[in-house]
Design an enzyme around this catalytic site. Sequence first.
Site, PDB file in Angstrom:
ATOM      1  NE  ARG A  28      -9.180  53.076  45.932  1.00  0.00           N
ATOM      2  CZ  ARG A  28      -7.999  53.029  46.337  1.00  0.00           C
ATOM      3  NH1 ARG A  28      -6.966  52.580  46.115  1.00  0.00           N
ATOM      4  NH2 ARG A  28      -8.314  53.717  47.694  1.00  0.00           N
ATOM      5  CG  ASP A  76      -7.171  49.477  36.173  1.00  0.00           C
ATOM      6  OD1 ASP A  76      -6.869  49.824  37.252  1.00  0.00           O
ATOM      7  OD2 ASP A  76      -6.852  47.994  35.765  1.00  0.00           O
ATOM      8  CE1 TYR A  86     -15.150  45.560  36.895  1.00  0.00           C
ATOM      9  CE2 TYR A  86     -15.433  44.194  38.725  1.00  0.00           C
ATOM     10  CZ  TYR A  86     -14.985  45.378  38.293  1.00  0.00           C
ATOM     11  OH  TYR A  86     -14.276  46.259  39.372  1.00  0.00           O
ATOM     12  NE  ARG A 122      -7.524  45.642  31.100  1.00  0.00           N
ATOM     13  CZ  ARG A 122      -6.885  46.641  31.263  1.00  0.00           C
ATOM     14  NH1 ARG A 122      -6.961  47.424  32.224  1.00  0.00           N
ATOM     15  NH2 ARG A 122      -5.623  46.661  30.148  1.00  0.00           N
TER      16      ARG A 122
END
Length: 253
Positions: free
Chosen positions: A51, A53, A112, A199
């Site tokens: 999921r 953001d 990522y 992040r």
Amino acid sequence: MSQRIRLLIEYDGRPFYGWQRQDDHPTVQGALEAACARLDGAPVLVQGAGRTDAGVHATGQVAHIDLAKPRPIRKIADALNHHLRPAPVSVLKAEEVGEDFHARFSATGRAYRYIIVTRRAHLTFDKGLIWRVPVRLDVAKMQSAATHLIGEHDFSTFRDAGCQAKSPVKTLDTLNVSSFDNRIEVTATARSFLHRQVRSIVGSLVEVGRGMQEPDWMKDILEARDRTTCGPVAPADGLYLERVMYDDHPWGT
């Protein structure tokens, strides 16, 4: 019998309120489910590997669907892309899989990529797609700091307050910082990540790159297991879900 399909998906996260379906806001899952329903003539649940953001992008998201009306696999991606327009979402590949496959629970790893550009001028073409940092960053120090996070750790410092994971303990398999001219990329792989973990890590690495902290500071805040010691969280703009790995197929590579 229904037909289970694995989808490889890319999307621009800017117009979406994240992956997960919401009643009052556009989401990636919502756009895909609407397209699948038009294809199948009935509601279809799209189950994703992760999921993302609001504002986060993907070049290698994976999802699976069950179609009540089986059809030739070669036509599914084109048909879904037709129904997805004009949403900035594309199905890159469709593949029939067994009923035991699950996009999320069958995944063995995720990768990522976070993209930074160091320049004083505002972004023209890449606004919302890259994080602009207006000062030079010391990439060598950022990589030195990153080494403290590789392996199994309690990542409470880099865990968002709203994270629903049962445990803050995760194993970060790789964390690399590379550069080419004024473009810096941070890549991370793990079986799974905490909410906003990447992040949070990138934001702290940038503090080191700017000279605000030394590389060993990363070890100190990791061991503190305290969210308040984390550096500023990097914006969603530069983050991409690049790849989801499975035992049978390294999709997204």
